[in-house]
Design a protein around this motif. Structure first.
Motif, short mmCIF file in Angstrom:
data_model
loop_
_atom_site.label_atom_id
_atom_site.label_comp_id
_atom_site.label_asym_id
_atom_site.label_seq_id
_atom_site.Cartn_x
_atom_site.Cartn_y
_atom_site.Cartn_z
N PHE A 4 -84.48 -1.41 -21.15
CA PHE A 4 -83.10 -1.27 -20.75
C PHE A 4 -82.58 -2.68 -20.43
N ILE A 5 -81.58 -3.12 -21.20
CA ILE A 5 -81.03 -4.47 -21.05
C ILE A 5 -79.62 -4.37 -20.46
N ARG A 29 -84.92 -9.92 -4.08
CA ARG A 29 -85.88 -9.75 -5.18
C ARG A 29 -86.50 -11.12 -5.46
N GLU A 30 -87.82 -11.14 -5.44
CA GLU A 30 -88.56 -12.39 -5.69
C GLU A 30 -89.10 -12.35 -7.12
N ASN A 31 -88.70 -13.33 -7.90
CA ASN A 31 -89.06 -13.36 -9.32
C ASN A 31 -89.99 -14.52 -9.62
N GLU A 32 -91.11 -14.22 -10.27
CA GLU A 32 -92.05 -15.25 -10.68
C GLU A 32 -91.41 -16.19 -11.71
N PRO A 33 -91.76 -17.48 -11.69
CA PRO A 33 -91.16 -18.43 -12.64
C PRO A 33 -91.44 -18.07 -14.11
N ALA A 34 -92.46 -17.26 -14.36
CA ALA A 34 -92.71 -16.83 -15.75
C ALA A 34 -91.83 -15.65 -16.15
N VAL A 57 -80.54 -9.05 -17.69
CA VAL A 57 -81.71 -8.49 -17.01
C VAL A 57 -82.33 -7.47 -17.94
N ILE A 58 -83.61 -7.62 -18.21
CA ILE A 58 -84.30 -6.65 -19.06
C ILE A 58 -85.39 -5.95 -18.26
N ASP A 59 -85.27 -4.63 -18.19
CA ASP A 59 -86.25 -3.79 -17.51
C ASP A 59 -87.14 -3.15 -18.56
N ILE A 109 -86.69 -11.05 -16.42
CA ILE A 109 -87.56 -9.99 -16.96
C ILE A 109 -88.12 -9.20 -15.78
N ARG A 110 -87.86 -7.88 -15.77
CA ARG A 110 -88.46 -7.05 -14.73
C ARG A 110 -89.54 -6.21 -15.39
#
Lengths: 69, 69, 69, 69, 69, 69
Positions: free
Chosen positions: A3-4, C44-49, D5-7, D43-44
Motif C-alpha cells: 500500500f503506497i 515513529r522511529e525509522n532506521e536509516p535503511a 510511504v510504502i507499507d 519504507i514500513r
C-alpha cells in the motif's frame, strides 16, 4: 497490501494521476517480486497553504518567488 | 525527513497555518538538534463529520453542545 | 484529536522523546487554542535503511559521509 | 515534499530497500516533473501477524498455504 | 481499498490481532456495503515511550500510576 | 489513543459515517478491552481518480465497467 501513499501538491490532470499510479505500482511490483494486482496507491493532494518546508508554508515560499524577492 | 503530519479540524486562516508550521518545525528541530531546513509539515484538515471520538462523530457532539442538551 | 505523527530517525533517550511530546503538544495547543489534554502524539522511529532522500537510502548517505568520500 | 510511504512486508536485504527507494523516487520525480532531490520515501515493514486481508491475518493465510490445506 | 490503519499499544497475542482484523474488517464491510475480501487492515504497535497524550509520555503516565502517586 | 484511520471512497451520508465511527470504535474497544471514550477515528474520503489498484485508477476501472467493456 502493499500500500503506497504519496503526499504531494495538487495534480494537474487525471492523466498525470494515471501515470503516477502506473509507475509507482510497477516500481513496487518489480522490487517486491509481486504481481501488480495486489498493489494499491493513494494520491493525497495538499494545498500549498497546508504544507511547510523549513518552517515556512509552501504558499509563502511560492509567493516570495513570484514577487521576485 | 523528519516529517510531521498533524490531523486536526479545519483551520481558520492562513496565518494560523503559518504559525502551526513555524512552531511545530521549531519544536522538532530543537529536540532532534537538526537544522529546521530539513523538517517538513503537512496539515490535514478534517471535517467534524469525518472524525469520531468515543464512538460519536465530532459533528454530533458539536450539534448537541450547541442545542444546549 | 488533534493527532500529531512525527516520522524521524531513532531517538537516543526517553528524555528526548519526553521533550518532543511536550514541545509538539504545546505548539499545537497554542496555535489551535485548545487544551493540551486532547492532543496526542505518536513518534515513529525509522532506521536509516528504511528512509530515502533524493533517491538514496539515508544509510548510504551516512556511510559515504563517514568514509569521507 | 513530495513524500512517499510504502507499507509492505519485511524486506530481505538492504539492496532491495535501496532499489525500492530509487525506483519509487524516479517514478514520482518523472510524473511530477520535479528534481528527485526533494522526494522522500519511508519504507514500513509489517509483520504478517500485523496485517489483515479480507478479514484474516496474512500470518494465517501463509500458514494455511504452507500446510497445503 | 478500503484500508484501515489502527495505531495502538503493543498487543498481547496473535489471537488478539486476529480478532482485531476480523472485527474491524466486518465493521467496515457492513457499513460500506462491500465484500470483506477487498478490505485491508494494518495494526501498528506503539511503545508507551513513543506515544504522548496531553503532552506527557504514556510511559510516564503508566509509571506514575503504578507508583501510586 | 488508540487511533483508527480508514481510507476509502467518498461516503454517501452523514449517517453512514456515524455508523462507521460507532462500529469501528466498538470493535477496537472490545478487542483491546478499553473504554470506547479513548478511541478516535478519522475517515478519509478518496476520489476514484486519486486511488489505484493493480496499477490502474479506480476511476478508470469504474468507467470501463459502466461502458460494459
Amino acid at each position: 497490501m502493499p500500500f503506497i501513499v504519496i503526499d504531494g501538491p495538487p495534480m494537474k490532470t487525471v492523466d498525470q494521476k494515471r501515470r503516477m499510479v502506473e509507475k509507482l505500482t510497477e516500481a513496487a511490483a518489480e522490487v517486491y517480486g509481486y504481481d501488480r494486482k495486489i498493489i494499491h496507491v493513494i494520491i493525497r493532494e495538499n494545498e500549498p497553504a497546508n504544507v511547510g518546508a523549513g518552517g515556512r508554508l509552501i504558499a509563502d515560499i511560492h509567493a516570495e518567488r513570484e514577487s521576485g524577492s
